[in-house]
Write a protein that holds these residues in place. Structure first.
Motif, short mmCIF file in Angstrom:
data_model
loop_
_atom_site.label_atom_id
_atom_site.label_comp_id
_atom_site.label_asym_id
_atom_site.label_seq_id
_atom_site.Cartn_x
_atom_site.Cartn_y
_atom_site.Cartn_z
N GLY A 53 -10.41 -5.92 -2.70
CA GLY A 53 -9.86 -4.58 -2.55
C GLY A 53 -8.82 -4.24 -3.60
O GLY A 53 -8.83 -3.15 -4.18
N PHE A 55 -9.98 -3.09 3.63
CA PHE A 55 -8.58 -3.26 4.00
C PHE A 55 -8.35 -3.00 5.49
O PHE A 55 -7.49 -3.62 6.11
CB PHE A 55 -7.69 -2.33 3.17
CG PHE A 55 -7.33 -2.90 1.83
CD1 PHE A 55 -6.50 -4.00 1.72
CD2 PHE A 55 -7.83 -2.34 0.66
CE1 PHE A 55 -6.16 -4.54 0.50
CE2 PHE A 55 -7.50 -2.87 -0.58
CZ PHE A 55 -6.66 -3.97 -0.67
N ILE A 89 -8.79 -1.29 -6.43
CA ILE A 89 -7.70 -0.30 -6.46
C ILE A 89 -7.11 -0.20 -7.86
O ILE A 89 -6.89 0.90 -8.40
CB ILE A 89 -6.61 -0.67 -5.44
CG1 ILE A 89 -7.08 -0.34 -4.02
CG2 ILE A 89 -5.32 0.08 -5.73
CD1 ILE A 89 -6.10 -0.75 -2.94
N THR A 120 -4.68 3.62 -0.42
CA THR A 120 -6.10 3.68 -0.09
C THR A 120 -6.55 5.08 0.27
O THR A 120 -7.71 5.45 0.08
CB THR A 120 -6.43 2.73 1.08
OG1 THR A 120 -5.58 3.06 2.20
CG2 THR A 120 -6.20 1.28 0.69
N LEU A 142 -7.83 7.10 -2.72
CA LEU A 142 -9.09 6.72 -3.38
C LEU A 142 -10.14 7.80 -3.14
O LEU A 142 -10.15 8.45 -2.09
CB LEU A 142 -9.57 5.37 -2.86
CG LEU A 142 -8.66 4.17 -3.13
CD1 LEU A 142 -9.23 2.92 -2.49
CD2 LEU A 142 -8.46 3.96 -4.63
N TYR A 183 -15.38 3.14 -3.30
CA TYR A 183 -13.98 3.24 -2.88
C TYR A 183 -13.85 3.45 -1.37
O TYR A 183 -12.84 3.05 -0.78
CB TYR A 183 -13.30 4.35 -3.65
CG TYR A 183 -13.17 4.04 -5.12
CD1 TYR A 183 -12.42 2.95 -5.55
CD2 TYR A 183 -13.81 4.81 -6.08
CE1 TYR A 183 -12.30 2.64 -6.89
CE2 TYR A 183 -13.69 4.51 -7.44
CZ TYR A 183 -12.94 3.42 -7.83
OH TYR A 183 -12.83 3.10 -9.16
N MET A 206 0.83 -1.21 0.00
CA MET A 206 0.00 0.00 0.00
C MET A 206 0.87 1.27 0.00
O MET A 206 0.46 2.32 -0.49
CB MET A 206 -0.90 0.04 1.23
CG MET A 206 -1.79 -1.17 1.40
SD MET A 206 -2.99 -1.28 0.09
CE MET A 206 -3.91 -2.71 0.64
N ASN A 252 -7.33 5.19 7.62
CA ASN A 252 -8.43 4.87 6.72
C ASN A 252 -9.80 5.02 7.38
O ASN A 252 -10.73 5.58 6.78
CB ASN A 252 -8.27 3.44 6.18
CG ASN A 252 -7.19 3.35 5.12
OD1 ASN A 252 -7.44 3.56 3.94
ND2 ASN A 252 -5.98 3.02 5.54
N VAL A 290 -13.63 0.12 0.02
CA VAL A 290 -12.30 -0.49 -0.10
C VAL A 290 -11.48 -0.18 1.14
O VAL A 290 -10.78 -1.05 1.68
CB VAL A 290 -11.59 0.02 -1.37
CG1 VAL A 290 -10.14 -0.48 -1.40
CG2 VAL A 290 -12.32 -0.45 -2.61
N LYS A 291 -11.55 1.06 1.61
CA LYS A 291 -10.82 1.44 2.82
C LYS A 291 -11.31 0.65 4.03
O LYS A 291 -10.51 0.25 4.88
CB LYS A 291 -10.98 2.94 3.06
CG LYS A 291 -10.50 3.80 1.90
CD LYS A 291 -10.75 5.27 2.13
CE LYS A 291 -10.36 6.07 0.88
NZ LYS A 291 -10.48 7.51 1.05
#
Length: 481
Positions: free
Chosen positions: A245, A357, A249, A340, A343, A350, A95, A193, A353-354
């Motif tokens: 994820g 993860f 990304i 992340t 995003l 998105y 990341m 995040n 996604v955070k």
């Protein structure tokens, strides 16, 4: 090797005459004896051999005894070992690679990360080969990283034998520093995040350190779990979240890419040490290579040109470069410590996604926390027994709580993911991933001039990265505060 015979770029095993194992060479080093022969012939304390009693498994935490030999021989398949290797290699380090590219430059980042991947893969190979040779020489079935360097020193006939215990302690200290450092990066990653998601949802902004404390408190009941088997379903769930994820990304990164000429090919020389340290952090799963190899049913399939190790690292390096290259290409100077964080905040796809993860990293925290616990707690128990004290049953839970507090304090002290990653990569990563494997090969085998030059080059790169990366990162941390 007969006297007078010249070396030609080879490393020759220094086997003692008392070794009773049959072996054959492959390339520069010895092929490990058949795994079934080793696993089913265990030397007992009275000197006899049997295949029906205890199995000694050597890990970072020391020696463990298993009572069911039939289950030990089953092991993992090649595919399962590949999946485990990928999970170990792909974590928070990937990341932060766009930030590493920012500190190194677009094309320099691509070249150096690829070269670093090749060097680290080679170091993993020689670590496994050295472990195989030392297993033959010492007649021990399973050696972890610390035990490999201990036996590499102990089986020599020179002054290095006196440093075997110190070398083992050094590796264990580096493993503890690395794993606790990774735990700190996990807390900071989740903090950054979740903070972004909650503030986007309308929550009043609060200091990151408060989030660090809250997340650390939530981790306490989770790290009380002592059995890795109990954590297995959570790890499987984390793998699913990671796959989803990363797909999302990459979909984001490949959209509306600018021309590559808009990004510097090589960054300012003052940030290159940070780049080296941040990139190396991503390759710090070398401590898991030996356990993965030892658990395989078909151990010879781990090495080789098309082996599990090469395939896994090829996939890993490709993913590292894809995320790092396209992440920096797209976001440029706006690149954040974690991809992340770049995003879009106005799209819930998105934002999810955070969250994914963050949950995945939270779940994986206990696995990273397991290593320092299994190294430190046996030492505490041993010292308590040596002084005649009896530890209460809840003592281990208290110690786990104190370790979480330690990681919480360190995370609050340096709540910057990129700087934490750089510090850990420069200080511990250079030794574990680059320097020590090269040293172990020189200690284990009778090496030619070519191998000495090759390992000298690797050690030189590692020492340079350690010195410049550590100093630069500390200076940057001081400037930040």
């Amino acid at each position: 090797m007969p006297k007078g015979e010249s070396f030609s770029g080879e490393s020759t095993p220094l086997l003692s005459n008392s070794s009773s194992f049959e072996h054959e060479t492959i390339g520069d080093h010895l092929k490990q004896p058949n795994s079934i022969d080793i696993d089913r012939s265990i030397t007992c304390g009275d000197g006899t051999k049997t295949g029906k009693v205890e199995y000694e498994i050597f890990t970072a935490s020391g020696k463990h005894v298993l009572d069911q030999p039939e289950e030990v021989s089953t092991g993992t398949t090649n595919t399962e070992s590949l999946m485990h290797l990928l999970k170990c290699m792909i974590g928070t380090g990937v990341m932060g690679l766009p930030m590493a590219y920012k500190n190194g430059g677009l094309w320099m980042g691509l070249a150096v990360v690829s070269l670093m991947g090749v060097i680290c893969t080679h170091c993993m190979h020689i670590l496994v080969q050295s472990s195989n040779e030392l297993s033959i020489r010492t007649k021990k079935t399973h050696l972890d990283y610390a035990s490999v360097i201990e036996n590499a020193c102990d089986t020599r006939n020179d002054w290095m034998r006196n440093w075997s215990n110190s070398a083992k302690n050094l590796v264990n200290i580096l493993l503890i520093v690395t794993q606790l450092g990774i735990c700190c990066t996990y807390i900071v990653f989740v903090t950054d995040n979740i903070k972004q998601v909650l503030e986007q949802a309308g929550l009043v902004p609060i200091d990151s350190r408060i989030y660090v404390v809250i997340i650390s408190v939530l981790l306490v009941p989770y790290v009380i779990v002592k059995q890795l088997k109990t954590l297995a379903p959570f790890s499987a769930f984390a793998n699913v979240l990671n796959c989803i994820g990363f797909v999302l990304i990459l979909v984001n990164l490949f959209q509306d890419l600018p021309d590559y000429t808009e990004r510097p090919s090589v960054a300012d020389i003052g940030t290159i040490p940070l780049f080296f340290a941040q990139a190396l952090f991503a390759f710090e799963a070398i401590g898991m290579v030996l356990p993965l190899h030892m658990k395989m049913i078909d151990k010879p399939a781990f090495l080789g040109k098309a082996g599990v190790l090469n395939l896994g690292l090829t996939i890993t390096i490709a993913l590292y470069n894809a995320v790092g290259f396209y992440g920096f290409l797209k976001y440029g100077e706006d690149t954040q410590p974690s991809i992340t964080l770049n995003l879009p905040n106005d799209e819930w796809l998105y934002l999810s996604v955070k969250i994914m993860f963050s949950v995945s990293v939270y779940i994986t925290f206990a696995l990273q926390f397991y290593v320092p616990m299994t190294i430190l707690w046996p030492i505490i128990e041993h010292k308590a027994k040596a002084t005649g004290r009896l530890l209460p049953t809840y003592a281990e839970n208290v110690f786990r709580f104190l370790l979480v507090l330690l990681t919480c304090g360190l995370s609050a002290l340096v709540p910057h993911l990129d700087l934490l990653i750089a510090l850990i990569g420069a200080f511990a990563g250079t030794f574990l991933a680059i320097i020590l494997p090269a040293v172990i090969e020189l200690l284990t085998f009778q090496c030619s001039i070519t191998v000495w030059i090759k390992n000298g080059f690797i050690i030189g790169i590692g020492l340079t990265g350690f010195a410049t990366g550590t100093v630069t990162t500390i200076i940057e941390i001081i400037r930040t505060f």
